[in-house]
Write an enzyme that holds these catalytic residues in place. Structure first.
Site, PDB file in Angstrom:
ATOM      1  N   CYS A  87       0.838  -1.201   0.000  1.00 18.66           N
ATOM      2  CA  CYS A  87       0.000   0.000   0.000  1.00 18.66           C
ATOM      3  C   CYS A  87       0.875   1.254   0.000  1.00 18.66           C
ATOM      4  O   CYS A  87       1.563   1.518  -0.964  1.00 18.66           O
ATOM      5  CB  CYS A  87      -0.978  -0.064   1.177  1.00 18.66           C
ATOM      6  SG  CYS A  87      -2.403   1.009   0.966  1.00 18.66           S
ATOM      7  N   HIS A 195      -3.314  -5.798   0.931  1.00 22.74           N
ATOM      8  CA  HIS A 195      -2.649  -6.019   2.225  1.00 22.74           C
ATOM      9  C   HIS A 195      -2.579  -7.502   2.603  1.00 22.74           C
ATOM     10  O   HIS A 195      -3.493  -7.993   3.276  1.00 22.74           O
ATOM     11  CB  HIS A 195      -3.433  -5.292   3.326  1.00 22.74           C
ATOM     12  CG  HIS A 195      -3.318  -3.816   3.288  1.00 22.74           C
ATOM     13  ND1 HIS A 195      -2.364  -3.116   4.001  1.00 22.74           N
ATOM     14  CD2 HIS A 195      -4.026  -2.879   2.612  1.00 22.74           C
ATOM     15  CE1 HIS A 195      -2.495  -1.814   3.777  1.00 22.74           C
ATOM     16  NE2 HIS A 195      -3.495  -1.641   2.928  1.00 22.74           N
ATOM     17  N   GLU A 197      -0.852  -8.777   4.889  1.00 24.68           N
ATOM     18  CA  GLU A 197      -0.748  -8.893   6.359  1.00 24.68           C
ATOM     19  C   GLU A 197      -2.110  -8.829   7.038  1.00 24.68           C
ATOM     20  O   GLU A 197      -2.229  -9.115   8.218  1.00 24.68           O
ATOM     21  CB  GLU A 197       0.205  -7.824   6.911  1.00 24.68           C
ATOM     22  CG  GLU A 197      -0.375  -6.431   7.115  1.00 24.68           C
ATOM     23  CD  GLU A 197      -0.525  -5.621   5.822  1.00 24.68           C
ATOM     24  OE1 GLU A 197      -0.297  -6.172   4.727  1.00 24.68           O
ATOM     25  OE2 GLU A 197      -0.886  -4.428   5.920  1.00 24.68           O
TER      26      GLU A 197
END
EC number: 6.3.5.3
Lengths: 223, 77
Positions: A87, A195, A197
């Site tokens: 990002c 993302h 994560e």
């Protein structure tokens, strides 16, 4: 394995990134501040997290790309250390010249915050070896400036060299050729808007991001 | 020395912001607006001894992103 997560003023996914690295590798990463003049020696993995560094002043990622610590990140990337930018981290990597292209305002003008389908374009890279080429995974995006732009010659080169790591499986933000993530020419730097994560445990609503970290960590001596 | 730097998107680059502003102008009833491109004006106050090369470097290194933008430097006084 010695990993590090860099925090810029305005980063807000640094803790999620550190948590994902700790849970998947079994070892908590170092937390580094953007103003640090030097990177510690011997890092095996560097992550640039999401967020809104410097309030997106000037252009997203433009100011952070000139932070003192980025000199060390650029040097480490040049030596082959795996670097992941997610990002805002992707925006910083393009602004720092480590990745081609630029990330512009989403074509629809709106901030997009939802889980999107991504196609893994290749399983040959350091970051995608634990996926199948062509596999469609579900990963959240949350961005306003994720519209990937590069000139046609650069896009053709990226495609020809197998450097498009991920593509949106449906039109998402206006990105040229639906590109969601790209690799540098050596293959050790990956930038992506989605993302991973945020998709590492069932409570996140999905675990499709885990394999990205597992791919990288499998090549490093974990411990 | 006052310097103005005009940063604008290169011609081949789509400008969603400009398009939204274009729509808004039409919504207000203005007709005959063919196209809108949104850019950025940066005003600098620099030492008189600042060289043209240094100004150019400021633009290329930070003020403009050469992948998508052009810049024009104008010395005001």
């Amino acid at each position: 394995m010695r990993a590090a997560v860099i925090t810029f003023p305005g980063s807000n996914c640094d803790r999620d990134m550190a948590d994902a690295i700790a849970k998947i590798s079994g070892r908590a990463p170092l937390r580094l501040w953007h103003g640090d003049a030097e990177l510690p020696d011997g890092l095996d993995f560097i992550a640039l997290p999401g967020g809104f560094s410097y309030g997106d002043y000037l252009r997203s990622g433009a100011m952070a790309a000139k932070s003192p610590i980025m000199r060390g990140v650029i040097a480490a990337a040049g030596k082959g250390v795996p670097v992941l930018g997610v990002c805002n981290g992707f925006q910083v990597l393009t602004e720092a010249g480590l990745l081609p292209g630029a990330l512009m305002r989403n074509a629809g003008q709106t901030f997009i915050c939802r889980t999107v389908p991504l196609r893994v374009e290749s399983s040959q890279s350091l970051f995608t070896s634990r996926y199948q080429a062509g596999q469609v995974i579900q990963v959240p995006v949350a961005h306003h400036d994720g519209n990937f732009f590069a000139d046609e010659a650069t896009l053709d080169r990226l495609e020809g060299e197998g450097r498009v790591a991920f593509r949106y499986a449906e039109p998402t933000n206006g990105s040229q050729r639906d590109i969601a993530g790209v690799l540098n020419d050596a293959g050790n730097v990956l930038g992506m808007m989605p993302h991973p994560e945020r998709a590492i445990e069932a409570d996140h609503g999905g675990t499709d991001g885990r394999a990205l970290f597992e791919s990288v960590f499998a090549t490093l001596s974990v411990g | 020395m006052k310097v103005r730097v005009f940063v604008s998107l290169k011609s081949g680059v789509l400008d969603p912001q400009g398009r939204a502003v274009h729509h808004a102008l039409e919504g207000l009833g203005f007709t005959g607006v063919e196209d809108v491109r949104v850019g950025r004006l940066i005003e600098l106050d620099v030492a008189d001894s600042t060289s043209d090369e240094a100004l150019d470097e400021m633009c290329r290194k930070l003020l403009a992103n050469m992948v998508i933008e052009n810049y024009r430097i104008e010395k005001v006084a």
